[in-house]
Design a protein around this motif. Sequence first.
Motif, PDB file in Angstrom:
ATOM      1  N   SER A   1       1.360   0.459  -4.043  1.00  0.00           N
ATOM      2  CA  SER A   1       1.854  -0.850  -4.489  1.00  0.00           C
ATOM      3  C   SER A   1       2.950  -0.689  -5.536  1.00  0.00           C
ATOM      4  CB  SER A   1       0.706  -1.696  -5.047  1.00  0.00           C
ATOM      5  OG  SER A   1       0.173  -1.136  -6.239  1.00  0.00           O
ATOM      6  N   LEU A   2       2.798   0.310  -6.408  1.00  0.00           N
ATOM      7  CA  LEU A   2       3.819   0.573  -7.418  1.00  0.00           C
ATOM      8  C   LEU A   2       5.105   1.078  -6.758  1.00  0.00           C
ATOM      9  CD1 LEU A   2       4.807   0.985 -10.337  1.00  0.00           C
ATOM     10  CD2 LEU A   2       3.744   3.269 -10.263  1.00  0.00           C
ATOM     11  N   GLY A   3       4.959   2.044  -5.857  1.00  0.00           N
ATOM     12  CA  GLY A   3       6.129   2.609  -5.198  1.00  0.00           C
ATOM     13  C   GLY A   3       6.912   1.557  -4.433  1.00  0.00           C
ATOM     14  N   LYS A   4       6.231   0.722  -3.683  1.00  0.00           N
ATOM     15  CA  LYS A   4       6.921  -0.306  -2.910  1.00  0.00           C
ATOM     16  C   LYS A   4       7.703  -1.241  -3.814  1.00  0.00           C
ATOM     17  CE  LYS A   4       4.590  -2.192   0.515  1.00  0.00           C
ATOM     18  NZ  LYS A   4       3.469  -2.778   1.282  1.00  0.00           N
ATOM     19  N   ALA A   5       7.135  -1.590  -4.961  1.00  0.00           N
ATOM     20  CA  ALA A   5       7.838  -2.466  -5.903  1.00  0.00           C
ATOM     21  C   ALA A   5       9.060  -1.770  -6.499  1.00  0.00           C
ATOM     22  CB  ALA A   5       6.889  -2.910  -7.013  1.00  0.00           C
ATOM     23  N   MET A   6       8.893  -0.516  -6.899  1.00  0.00           N
ATOM     24  CA  MET A   6       9.999   0.220  -7.519  1.00  0.00           C
ATOM     25  C   MET A   6      11.116   0.487  -6.513  1.00  0.00           C
ATOM     26  SD  MET A   6       7.943   2.919  -9.983  1.00  0.00           S
ATOM     27  CE  MET A   6       9.449   3.559 -10.716  1.00  0.00           C
ATOM     28  N   TYR A   7      10.754   0.856  -5.304  1.00  0.00           N
ATOM     29  CA  TYR A   7      11.766   1.167  -4.299  1.00  0.00           C
ATOM     30  C   TYR A   7      12.533  -0.097  -3.895  1.00  0.00           C
ATOM     31  CZ  TYR A   7       8.654   5.253  -3.790  1.00  0.00           C
ATOM     32  OH  TYR A   7       7.857   6.352  -4.021  1.00  0.00           O
ATOM     33  N   THR A   8      11.807  -1.213  -3.765  1.00  0.00           N
ATOM     34  CA  THR A   8      12.450  -2.478  -3.429  1.00  0.00           C
ATOM     35  C   THR A   8      13.396  -2.921  -4.538  1.00  0.00           C
ATOM     36  OG1 THR A   8      10.624  -3.203  -2.010  1.00  0.00           O
ATOM     37  CG2 THR A   8      12.023  -4.931  -2.952  1.00  0.00           C
ATOM     38  N   HIS A   9      12.948  -2.786  -5.784  1.00  0.00           N
ATOM     39  CA  HIS A   9      13.793  -3.149  -6.931  1.00  0.00           C
ATOM     40  C   HIS A   9      15.059  -2.300  -6.959  1.00  0.00           C
ATOM     41  CE1 HIS A   9      15.034  -4.251 -10.958  1.00  0.00           C
ATOM     42  NE2 HIS A   9      14.962  -2.984 -11.343  1.00  0.00           N
ATOM     43  N   GLU A  10      14.944  -1.033  -6.607  1.00  0.00           N
ATOM     44  CA  GLU A  10      16.088  -0.121  -6.653  1.00  0.00           C
ATOM     45  C   GLU A  10      17.192  -0.537  -5.687  1.00  0.00           C
ATOM     46  OE1 GLU A  10      18.660   2.813  -7.577  1.00  0.00           O
ATOM     47  OE2 GLU A  10      16.777   2.441  -8.649  1.00  0.00           O
ATOM     48  N   ILE A  11      16.813  -0.993  -4.490  1.00  0.00           N
ATOM     49  CA  ILE A  11      17.828  -1.308  -3.481  1.00  0.00           C
ATOM     50  C   ILE A  11      18.110  -2.798  -3.342  1.00  0.00           C
ATOM     51  CG2 ILE A  11      17.313   0.771  -2.169  1.00  0.00           C
ATOM     52  CD1 ILE A  11      15.760  -0.907  -0.194  1.00  0.00           C
ATOM     53  N   GLY A  12      17.329  -3.629  -4.021  1.00  0.00           N
ATOM     54  CA  GLY A  12      17.583  -5.063  -3.983  1.00  0.00           C
ATOM     55  C   GLY A  12      17.077  -5.759  -2.739  1.00  0.00           C
ATOM     56  N   ARG A  13      16.319  -5.076  -1.951  1.00  0.00           N
ATOM     57  CA  ARG A  13      15.687  -5.648  -0.757  1.00  0.00           C
ATOM     58  C   ARG A  13      14.489  -4.792  -0.385  1.00  0.00           C
ATOM     59  NH1 ARG A  13      17.226  -2.426   3.560  1.00  0.00           N
ATOM     60  NH2 ARG A  13      19.158  -1.234   3.290  1.00  0.00           N
ATOM     61  N   LYS A  14      13.729  -5.233   0.620  1.00  0.00           N
ATOM     62  CA  LYS A  14      12.542  -4.489   1.011  1.00  0.00           C
ATOM     63  C   LYS A  14      12.904  -3.074   1.446  1.00  0.00           C
ATOM     64  CE  LYS A  14       8.554  -4.610   4.130  1.00  0.00           C
ATOM     65  NZ  LYS A  14       7.896  -5.320   5.255  1.00  0.00           N
ATOM     66  N   SER A  15      12.139  -2.103   0.977  1.00  0.00           N
ATOM     67  CA  SER A  15      12.383  -0.711   1.345  1.00  0.00           C
ATOM     68  C   SER A  15      12.124  -0.515   2.834  1.00  0.00           C
ATOM     69  CB  SER A  15      11.458   0.217   0.546  1.00  0.00           C
ATOM     70  OG  SER A  15      11.511   1.532   1.058  1.00  0.00           O
ATOM     71  N   PRO A  16      12.965   0.289   3.518  1.00  0.00           N
ATOM     72  CA  PRO A  16      12.749   0.543   4.945  1.00  0.00           C
ATOM     73  C   PRO A  16      11.617   1.533   5.227  1.00  0.00           C
ATOM     74  CG  PRO A  16      14.632   1.778   4.190  1.00  0.00           C
ATOM     75  CD  PRO A  16      14.205   0.912   3.032  1.00  0.00           C
ATOM     76  N   LEU A  17      11.048   2.142   4.170  1.00  0.00           N
ATOM     77  CA  LEU A  17       9.978   3.113   4.376  1.00  0.00           C
ATOM     78  C   LEU A  17       8.698   2.417   4.818  1.00  0.00           C
ATOM     79  CD1 LEU A  17      11.985   4.906   2.802  1.00  0.00           C
ATOM     80  CD2 LEU A  17      10.015   5.931   1.673  1.00  0.00           C
ATOM     81  N   LYS A  18       7.998   3.031   5.757  1.00  0.00           N
ATOM     82  CA  LYS A  18       6.689   2.549   6.158  1.00  0.00           C
ATOM     83  C   LYS A  18       5.666   2.910   5.086  1.00  0.00           C
ATOM     84  CE  LYS A  18       7.282   3.056  11.182  1.00  0.00           C
ATOM     85  NZ  LYS A  18       6.710   3.691  12.409  1.00  0.00           N
ATOM     86  N   ASP A  19       4.595   2.121   5.008  1.00  0.00           N
ATOM     87  CA  ASP A  19       3.520   2.450   4.070  1.00  0.00           C
ATOM     88  C   ASP A  19       2.990   3.853   4.330  1.00  0.00           C
ATOM     89  OD1 ASP A  19       3.875  -0.114   3.180  1.00  0.00           O
ATOM     90  OD2 ASP A  19       1.815  -0.785   3.585  1.00  0.00           O
ATOM     91  N   GLU A  20       2.918   4.233   5.618  1.00  0.00           N
ATOM     92  CA  GLU A  20       2.402   5.558   5.964  1.00  0.00           C
ATOM     93  C   GLU A  20       3.271   6.674   5.386  1.00  0.00           C
ATOM     94  OE1 GLU A  20       1.720   3.048   9.771  1.00  0.00           O
ATOM     95  OE2 GLU A  20       2.970   3.004   7.965  1.00  0.00           O
TER      96      GLU A  20
END
Length: 425
Positions: A390-409
């Motif tokens: 949950s932390l990574g998804k928030a940080m990665y999304t914040h970094e690029i300004g949109r949802k990260s293309p990485l899968k949760d897996e």
Amino acid sequence: MAFGDDLIALARTHVGEKYVLGARAKFLQPQFKGPWDCAEFVSWVIFQVSNEKLLLGCVPRDPARADAYTGYWADDAKKYGLIISVGDALRTAGAVLLRTPVGKPHGHIAFSAGDGKKTVEAYDTAHGVINGPADPVARGWEFGVRIPKPDEWASLTEVASKPKNWFFRPTASPLPDPRVESIENALQDKGVKIGSGTGRFTPKLARAVATFQKQEDLVVDGMVGKQTSKALELDWRSESAPSGIYNDKYHVFFDSLVPGGFFSHDPDDLSVRRSIRTNNAGALNYSAWQKNVRGYVGITPPDNSPNHNRTTIYRTPEHGVAAWYILLADRYGFGAAGAFSLETLARKYAGGGASDADVRAYTAGWSKASGGTLTAASTFHIQSTDELLSLGKAMYTHEIGRKSPLKDEQIRFGIDNQRNGSMPA
């Protein structure tokens, strides 16, 4: 001023500096003053004048570790179609004159001044860097090398990266090429003995290729091009070939360690946000410790920020996530602490001496990217993959300004395998 003239102008500012055979240049230090080896001098000048876009004649192609050598210069000249006649090089300012190390331990390399008479070069121990004589008869130059302009380099590497253009010959590089193992396996499948595979296209492997070519009534040259690849039934799209997409500049197959996962194969595509194009979801700025992280490929040129930040490049996004986990667990000490809050992390990210406003900017940005589920007081346990996800998804999304293309897996894979010490190479 033309690019070639710029090369000569910078090279001449170093006339009089010391020469040491085998000396290593500091490519990341624009004010470096030697000592110089001949190949290091030429490669360093080109790297600086091209604003760190061209790193020719070096292995690996990473400015933090690059080693220049006349043999590598010969490899690059052939691979990228940069060979010109000695006469053309003598008439071209900034072109390179090359004497390869074939049959001897050392070659030599120099810039042509473009007037047909002079060079600029790291000459020898007694003379250092000089405006030298270009005389092709006395100097024994074998061929010239044209230096591509920085905006041409991307297209050259893109062309060389396409499988239909792959051409394998013995090289001076000590680094294994992930494609060569497929050639070795194909030769053995055809009954050709190769001995112990090295993953490098050596003269010994070339002799094995020549044996195969002779038995198949092909042109016998010991090199693997289109016809020999076809005869060996090499299909670079098959399961027997390395997966991912090969990048000729970085000599690596970029890929995902999770089937169907996102990955970038072009770290130099400036139209893509740096954390995405470098497979470095956390956009970690380069630090020396990252060279020891599995999947490390290299670093980007400096960005336009006041600190001129460089971002580490990884082979897969999962390796990038693993580096992010190392940052949290080891570099920030959260592994020993066991847990940390979002605010504590923000203070680490903001750096020493950061203001409360700087810290709040991070926590607010990460909170917004999480859809409001995270707050400054949110706590994360280093052993909880779900919490770090949950932390990574928030940080990665914040970094690029949109949802990260990485899968949760993919994120889970990087976290779990790094924590367990089972991260693949």
